[in-house]
Design an enzyme around this catalytic site. Sequence first.
Site, PDB file in Angstrom:
ATOM      1  N   GLY A   6       0.826  -1.206   0.000  1.00 22.22           N
ATOM      2  CA  GLY A   6       0.000   0.000   0.000  1.00 22.22           C
ATOM      3  C   GLY A   6       0.861   1.256   0.000  1.00 22.22           C
ATOM      4  O   GLY A   6       2.092   1.186  -0.124  1.00 22.22           O
ATOM      5  N   TYR A 137     -15.030   4.360   8.390  1.00 23.73           N
ATOM      6  CA  TYR A 137     -13.585   4.181   8.604  1.00 23.73           C
ATOM      7  C   TYR A 137     -13.183   4.659  10.002  1.00 23.73           C
ATOM      8  O   TYR A 137     -12.459   3.977  10.729  1.00 23.73           O
ATOM      9  CB  TYR A 137     -12.864   4.989   7.521  1.00 23.73           C
ATOM     10  CG  TYR A 137     -11.367   5.110   7.629  1.00 23.73           C
ATOM     11  CD1 TYR A 137     -10.548   3.999   7.531  1.00 23.73           C
ATOM     12  CD2 TYR A 137     -10.764   6.360   7.774  1.00 23.73           C
ATOM     13  CE1 TYR A 137      -9.160   4.128   7.582  1.00 23.73           C
ATOM     14  CE2 TYR A 137      -9.391   6.510   7.812  1.00 23.73           C
ATOM     15  CZ  TYR A 137      -8.592   5.392   7.723  1.00 23.73           C
ATOM     16  OH  TYR A 137      -7.223   5.527   7.769  1.00 23.73           O
TER      17      TYR A 137
HETATM   18  C1  AKB Z   1      -7.868   8.845   4.499  1.00 25.14           C
HETATM   19  O1  AKB Z   1      -7.958   9.954   3.928  1.00 25.14           O
HETATM   20  O2  AKB Z   1      -8.796   8.055   4.601  1.00 25.14           O
HETATM   21  C2  AKB Z   1      -6.542   8.501   5.156  1.00 25.14           C
HETATM   22  C3  AKB Z   1      -6.504   8.932   6.586  1.00 25.14           C
HETATM   23  C4  AKB Z   1      -6.414  10.356   6.947  1.00 25.14           C
HETATM   24  O3  AKB Z   1      -6.541   8.097   7.455  1.00 25.14           O
HETATM   25  N1  AKB Z   1      -5.470   9.098   4.432  1.00 25.14           N
END
Ligand code: AKB
Length: 312
Positions: A6, A137
Site C-alpha cells: 500500500g 472508517y
Molecule cells: C484517508 O484519507 O482516509 C486517510 C486517513 C487520513 O486516514 N489518508
Amino acid sequence: MTGSYGQIGTELIEALRAKYGGENIIATGRKKPPEILREDGPYYRLDVLDVDHLHNMLVDYDIDIILHNASVLSAVGEKNPQLAYRTNVEGSYNVLEAARILKLDQVMIPSSIAAFGPSTPKENTPNDVIMRPTSAYGVTKVFIELWGEYYTQRYDVDFRSLRYPGIISSEALPGGGTTDYAVEIFYEALKNKKYTSFLAKDAMLPMMYMPDCIKSTIDLIEADKKSLDHQSFNVTAMSFTPEDIAAEIKKHIPDFEISYEPDFRQKIAESWPRSIDDSTAREEWGWSPDYDLEAMTKDMLEKLSKRLGIKY
Ligand code: AKB
C-alpha cells in the site's frame, strides 16, 4: 507487515529492510507484490481474515512484531461500510488475538485523524479528547485503538498506534482516502498543469510527508515501553488547505491552475480536525517532524519529476 504494497507499506518495508536486514522483515499482502519487493526479502500472500494462515505464518517465521497496515480507507469505507468493517475490525481483531495467543512482543496498528468526529475540537485537537467519528472508517479506527488498549491492560499485549494524518508520498499512490487529493495534485501539476480538487478550497486537514511518516512509525516501534503512558498517539507535521498547497506548487510551476468540485469526501473532511496537537508523542517518545509544506512540496516535485521524466 500486512498491507506491504500500500501507500505506506511500500516505503516502510524498504526503510525497515534497510535498517534491520531484508530477511528479517516479512512483507505480506493480498495481491502479488511489485517486483522490487521480491528482490528485497521474503514476501507472502496473506489475507488476515484467514486466521489459520495468519497463525501459521507467525509461527513458521518466528515473528516478534506485527505491523498491521492493511486497511480500507475513508472514501472506500463510505462507499462500502461492510467491507471497512470486515477488513479493519475483523482483520485487526485477528491480529490482536494472534498476538495474545502467540505472545508476540509487539503489535502496531495505525489509527488516523479519522478517529475524531464533528464533536471533537477542530483546532489543535488534543491527544485525549472526545472522539465519536461519523465515518465508517473512523468508527473502525476507534475500535482498533480501544480493543488494542483493552488487550494491553487485560492480556499484556504491547499494542501501539499512531493517528496518521493525510500522508503525502512520491512512490505508491494512496488508495481510497479523503486526503488523496494532496498526492494527486502533484501528478496533475506535473502532467497537465491543472487539477480539480474534490475538496473545497478551504478544507484544512493535518498532513505529513512520507519520510516523517516512516520516522514516526519506526520511532514508536523502538520506543522504550517504560516511557510510554499512552498507546495511541496524535502525530502531525503541517496543516494546509487545497488552496495553500496549490499556492505552494505555483511557486515552482507558475502556470499551474486549480479548480474545485467538492464531492462526498468534503463531508468526511469536515468531520475531521483541521490541526492536531502532537505534544504527547513529542513528550513520551521524542517525536518531531522534519518537513513543513514548503520543504515537502520542493522534495515531492523533485522526486516525482525525476520518476515521471517530466521537467518543470
Ligand atoms: C484517508 O484519507 O482516509 C486517510 C486517513 C487520513 O486516514 N489518508
